[in-house]
Design a protein around this motif. Structure first.
Motif, PDB file in Angstrom:
ATOM      1  N   TRP A  51       0.829  -1.270   0.050  1.00 60.03           N
ATOM      2  CA  TRP A  51       0.000   0.206   0.008  1.00 60.03           C
ATOM      3  C   TRP A  51       0.868   1.294   0.087  1.00 60.03           C
ATOM      4  CZ3 TRP A  51      -4.534  -1.199  -1.706  1.00 60.03           C
ATOM      5  CH2 TRP A  51      -5.133  -2.424  -1.232  1.00 60.03           C
ATOM      6  N   ASP A  52       1.735   1.236   0.726  1.00 53.56           N
ATOM      7  CA  ASP A  52       2.801   2.541   0.838  1.00 53.56           C
ATOM      8  C   ASP A  52       3.894   2.099  -0.181  1.00 53.56           C
ATOM      9  OD1 ASP A  52       1.415   3.834   2.903  1.00 53.56           O
ATOM     10  OD2 ASP A  52       2.309   2.726   4.385  1.00 53.56           O
ATOM     11  N   PRO A  53       4.302   3.381  -0.921  1.00 52.69           N
ATOM     12  CA  PRO A  53       3.824   4.596  -0.973  1.00 52.69           C
ATOM     13  C   PRO A  53       2.690   4.686  -2.067  1.00 52.69           C
ATOM     14  CG  PRO A  53       5.587   4.439  -2.276  1.00 52.69           C
ATOM     15  CD  PRO A  53       5.515   3.199  -1.867  1.00 52.69           C
ATOM     16  N   PRO A  56      -0.896   6.579  -0.975  1.00 50.17           N
ATOM     17  CA  PRO A  56      -0.816   7.872  -0.448  1.00 50.17           C
ATOM     18  C   PRO A  56      -0.675   8.916  -1.850  1.00 50.17           C
ATOM     19  CG  PRO A  56       0.308   6.710   1.239  1.00 50.17           C
ATOM     20  CD  PRO A  56       0.145   5.863   0.047  1.00 50.17           C
ATOM     21  N   SER A  92      -6.911  11.257   3.127  1.00 49.44           N
ATOM     22  CA  SER A  92      -5.475  11.075   3.419  1.00 49.44           C
ATOM     23  C   SER A  92      -5.298  11.685   4.744  1.00 49.44           C
ATOM     24  CB  SER A  92      -4.796  12.342   2.709  1.00 49.44           C
ATOM     25  OG  SER A  92      -3.215  12.216   2.716  1.00 49.44           O
ATOM     26  N   SER A  95      -6.180   8.196   6.753  1.00 47.54           N
ATOM     27  CA  SER A  95      -5.469   7.162   6.621  1.00 47.54           C
ATOM     28  C   SER A  95      -4.074   7.537   7.390  1.00 47.54           C
ATOM     29  CB  SER A  95      -5.064   7.224   5.228  1.00 47.54           C
ATOM     30  OG  SER A  95      -6.127   6.844   4.499  1.00 47.54           O
ATOM     31  N   HIS A  96      -3.496   8.801   7.309  1.00 49.62           N
ATOM     32  CA  HIS A  96      -2.319   8.944   7.998  1.00 49.62           C
ATOM     33  C   HIS A  96      -2.440   9.076   9.469  1.00 49.62           C
ATOM     34  CE1 HIS A  96       1.709  10.545   8.324  1.00 49.62           C
ATOM     35  NE2 HIS A  96       1.435  11.465   9.030  1.00 49.62           N
ATOM     36  N   VAL A 100      -2.679   4.174   9.720  1.00 51.97           N
ATOM     37  CA  VAL A 100      -1.430   4.176   9.842  1.00 51.97           C
ATOM     38  C   VAL A 100      -0.808   3.877  11.145  1.00 51.97           C
ATOM     39  CG1 VAL A 100       0.639   5.194   9.095  1.00 51.97           C
ATOM     40  CG2 VAL A 100      -1.193   4.935   7.434  1.00 51.97           C
TER      41      VAL A 100
END
Length: 150
Positions: A51-53, A56, A92, A95-96, A100
């Motif tokens: 999923w990262d990055p 995002p 975002s 999520s962040h 996360v």
């Protein structure tokens, strides 16, 4: 011509975000919730690797494109693109700051040694995920309306 290309990019980007989050909510999340703690931790660690990055980048790029479109288009569509940008920014932020941190805790666990006093993060993670999924679905809807009205 530029606004048309950016409109397609905004629609595709926000559609990918909404689609991925919807798929996780519809299928992945119920499967994770049904698992015993050790299998959940192991599976979460496997599923979360890519999923990262990627996500995002897609979310933030789509947000920036929506902002640019809000500045380049007429008032009616500008409002819709601006709304989509705010909604994607919400994805975002949730999520962040919400999902996360939970992911980091789960990734730090050894699946073979889940502590007996472990606080299962799945209910909280699900609530935050459903919020960002709703924001993403509203965002792609705002982008679709803007593209149709343009």
């Amino acid at each position: 011509m530029v606004t048309e290309l950016l409109s397609v990019a905004a629609l595709v980007g926000s559609g990918v975000v909404a689609g991925v989050l919807f798929a996780v909510a519809l299928s992945v999340l119920p499967a994770l919730i049904a698992m015993p703690a050790d299998r959940y931790v192991y599976t979460h660690q496997l599923v979360g690797r890519r999923w990262d990055p990627t996500m995002p980048i897609i979310v933030l790029t789509s947000t920036v494109i929506d902002i640019v479109l809000a500045l380049l288009t007429s008032a009616a569509t500008a409002l819709l693109f601006a709304t989509a940008a705010v909604l994607l920014l919400g994805v975002s932020v949730v999520s962040h700051f919400c999902n996360v941190p939970i992911n980091r805790v789960v990734k730090s666990l050894d699946p073979a040694e889940v502590p007996p006093d472990w606080r299962d993060p799945r209910p909280l993670w699900r609530r935050w995920h459903l919020l960002r999924t709703t924001l993403a679905l509203l965002g792609v809807t705002a982008n679709a309306l803007a593209v149709v009205l343009a």
